[in-house]
Design an enzyme around this catalytic site. Structure first.
Site, PDB file in Angstrom:
ATOM      1  N   HIS A   1       0.817  -1.246   0.147  1.00 43.29           N
ATOM      2  CA  HIS A   1      -0.212  -0.026   0.115  1.00 43.29           C
ATOM      3  C   HIS A   1       0.814   1.180   0.059  1.00 43.29           C
ATOM      4  O   HIS A   1       0.700   2.091   0.882  1.00 43.29           O
ATOM      5  CB  HIS A   1      -1.213  -0.078   1.302  1.00 43.29           C
ATOM      6  CG  HIS A   1      -1.867  -1.007   1.105  1.00 43.29           C
ATOM      7  ND1 HIS A   1      -3.303  -0.739   0.565  1.00 43.29           N
ATOM      8  CD2 HIS A   1      -2.361  -2.294   1.360  1.00 43.29           C
ATOM      9  CE1 HIS A   1      -4.110  -1.823   0.535  1.00 43.29           C
ATOM     10  NE2 HIS A   1      -3.482  -2.710   1.184  1.00 43.29           N
TER      11      HIS A   1
ATOM     12  N   ASP B   1      -0.814  -4.586   5.949  1.00 43.83           N
ATOM     13  CA  ASP B   1      -1.583  -5.521   5.556  1.00 43.83           C
ATOM     14  C   ASP B   1      -1.512  -5.676   3.906  1.00 43.83           C
ATOM     15  O   ASP B   1      -0.860  -4.915   3.341  1.00 43.83           O
ATOM     16  CB  ASP B   1      -3.284  -4.771   5.395  1.00 43.83           C
ATOM     17  CG  ASP B   1      -3.418  -3.579   4.907  1.00 43.83           C
ATOM     18  OD1 ASP B   1      -2.305  -2.654   5.097  1.00 43.83           O
ATOM     19  OD2 ASP B   1      -4.336  -3.234   4.200  1.00 43.83           O
ATOM     20  N   GLU B   2      -2.044  -6.742   3.368  1.00 39.56           N
ATOM     21  CA  GLU B   2      -2.030  -6.952   1.965  1.00 39.56           C
ATOM     22  C   GLU B   2      -0.880  -6.827   1.424  1.00 39.56           C
ATOM     23  O   GLU B   2      -0.788  -6.258   0.275  1.00 39.56           O
ATOM     24  CB  GLU B   2      -3.180  -6.362   1.244  1.00 39.56           C
ATOM     25  CG  GLU B   2      -4.443  -6.601   1.978  1.00 39.56           C
ATOM     26  CD  GLU B   2      -5.638  -5.759   1.458  1.00 39.56           C
ATOM     27  OE1 GLU B   2      -6.868  -6.233   1.098  1.00 39.56           O
ATOM     28  OE2 GLU B   2      -5.387  -4.614   1.170  1.00 39.56           O
ATOM     29  N   SER B   3       0.431  -7.131   1.724  1.00 41.56           N
ATOM     30  CA  SER B   3       1.500  -7.032   1.249  1.00 41.56           C
ATOM     31  C   SER B   3       1.854  -8.356  -0.066  1.00 41.56           C
ATOM     32  O   SER B   3       2.793  -8.945   0.551  1.00 41.56           O
ATOM     33  CB  SER B   3       2.744  -6.949   2.371  1.00 41.56           C
ATOM     34  OG  SER B   3       2.317  -5.659   3.154  1.00 41.56           O
TER      35      SER B   3
END
Ligand code: TNX
Length: 508
Positions: free
Chosen positions: A260, A323-325
């Site tokens: 992100h 998150d969401e790496s």
């Protein structure tokens, strides 16, 4: 011990209140239309009248909250409460023996309204409760009379969770300092005490970092659909924080890493492994960007950003995202999270991360924010971590209410007012309960949210229900009863001019 004049006055007032030859009032247990619902409420026949004779005295340490109450009464009644009467008084009294700095007690008898608390925080919450006991027309100054009556009551209240949060994503679409201050006004009425600002994401970087000026010089211009870019100068940030603190809200800043992060990758080529700056991003996909974990300059960057942010932040917490790496190799991810958590600690702050950070070396008492993966929080709890509950299928405020909601996303299903209220933090996930839970936070992601009006529509009234889950005792939570209180409460939302979602529940 030398007592100040006000202290002496308060002692005299309390003596008058408690041991005069007044009739004994028979208070009986009852419920009232206040959200979040207080722990214990007792009521008796009769009333206390606030009018131009009423005096207001307060312990110096409760001046801030007494001031808010006075302002509110002035707006409602159109007169200033500055009477001299010793018989008809509003008294804010410090009681350091009370347990929990956020607790308060309200006692209303025929001659006085007594607010007791161990700190200005408790007194502030007492004021928010009193607000809801006064007519809704006080909210917009249309009451039209110069006196008002309050029922005889005794209220004892304190929060269930110490962490009661709202998150605003200012990266996908930017909301300026004045807009954020307005949100602070609205959420503080429900005893929310944490405002988590999601300051950076693929689509934009929103906080000035003096040692890396391009982050905002170029990285703040983009946003989803390039509709609303912008950033907070450090001065803006300090101003928002000071404003929040008066309302006892701690700002929790988030720098989302190592994924992100496209806005930073577009601002500085050296943050990319190929040393080439990325293009700014204005779509709404997730999971495509990563800092270059192997480069030393990445840690210089992280250190500078966290150092500047920590030095501006009065609260204990810094949120590091995590998150969401999906574009970060697993070992690299673990390495990065371990190092970044240490950097946060080296500046005297406590790191918070989204639930994926459980893969890193989490010590007991680490703080992990649950949003999606049950497996992650179970593991985090086993490791002794403290959990912030943000279940996406219940309290994600960017998720649509129903199929016809124009704004919002649907990947987590639909979150109606009932879904957002009707769950229990303690029994949602097996093995995650009691002391493992630090509190509750409802996030508003803003991929589809552009204006303050959009924001209010998605936040209200769902956040009001979340505030009750976070504040009130579990045995006092009841959907049917809440629904009725909320229905009446919409009158206040109308008077506050909030663009809330008008549920069909309110028509029945
Ligand atoms: C997931 S929740 C995300 C965000 C999105 C959101 C949309 C989380 C930690 N990551 O990046 O904005 O879904 O609902």
């Amino acid at each position: 011990m030398i007592l100040s004049k006000t202290k002496v006055l308060i002692i005299i007032m309390i003596a008058l209140i408690s041991c005069s030859n007044k009739e004994i009032i028979d208070y009986k247990p009852t419920t009232i239309d206040v959200i979040p619902i207080p722990n214990k409420v007792m009521k008796a026949a009769g009333f206390f009248e606030i009018n131009k004779k009423t005096s207001l005295v307060f312990d110096r340490s409760l001046k801030n909250s007494a001031g808010f109450f006075k302002q509110y009464l002035t707006k409602g009644l159109g007169i200033e409460i500055s009477g001299k009467s010793k018989n008809y008084s509003i008294v804010f009294s410090l009681d350091t023996a009370m347990v929990g700095i956020e607790s308060y007690r309200i006692t209303i008898d025929k001659e006085s309204l007594l607010i007791e608390s161990p700190s200005d925080i408790g007194a502030f919450y007492a004021v928010q409760t009193l607000r809801q006991l006064l007519p809704p027309s006080f909210e917009n100054g249309t009451y039209g009379k110069d006196k008002v009556r309050l029922d005889l009551l005794k209220i004892e209240d304190s929060p269930r969770y110490e962490y009661r949060g709202f998150m605003l994503d200012v990266a996908r679409h930017f909301f300026n300092a004045d807009e954020v201050k307005h949100i602070i006004d609205l959420i503080s009425a429900y005893k929310i005490n944490k405002l988590h600002l999601h300051l950076t994401d693929d689509q934009g970087w929103r906080i000035e970092i003096k040692s890396w000026p391009n982050l905002t010089e170029s990285g703040s211009r983009s946003s989803v659909n390039n509709e609303k870019g912008g950033f907070y100068t450090q001065k803006d940030y300090l101003e928002i924080q000071a404003y929040a603190l008066k309302k006892h809200i701690t700002i929790i800043p988030e720098i989302d890493m190592p994924g992100h992060i496209n806005a930073a990758l577009a601002s500085y080529p050296e943050l990319n492994c190929d040393n080439k700056a990325r293009e700014p991003y204005s779509g709404i996909k997730v999971g495509f960007s990563s800092l270059c974990i192997k480069n030393d300059v990445t840690y210089k960057f992280v250190d500078d950003v966290i150092r500047e942010l920590s030095s501006m932040t009065t609260g204990n917490y810094i949120h590091i995202g995590g998150d969401e790496s999906r574009k970060t190799d697993k070992d690299d991810y673990i390495n990065f999270i371990n190092k970044t958590r240490e950097i946060v600690k080296s500046y005297g702050k406590e790191p918070i991360g989204w639930d994926e950070i459980v893969d890193a070396d989490i010590e007991s008492n680490a703080i992990v924010q649950f949003w999606g993966k049950v497996k992650n929080v179970k593991l985090a709890s086993q490791k002794g971590a403290k959990i912030i509950m943000s279940p996406s299928d219940k309290i994600y405020l960017d998720i649509k209410y129903n199929d016809s909601t124009k704004l919002g996303l649907t990947w987590a299903g639909l979150n109606d007012i009932k879904d957002a209220y009707n769950w229990k933090p303690d029994s949602l996930i097996e093995g995650v309960s009691g002391n493992n839970i630090l509190g509750v936070e409802a996030p508003l992601w803003t991929e589809t949210i552009v204006t303050p009006n959009d924001l209010e529509y998605m936040v209200f009234p769902r956040l009001i229900g979340v505030s009750e889950i976070a504040w009130s005792k579990e045995e006092n939570l009841n959907w049917k009863n809440y629904k009725e209180r909320l229905k009446k409460h919409t009158l206040r939302l109308d008077n506050l001019n909030i663009n809330y979602y008008k549920s069909e529940y309110f028509n029945r």
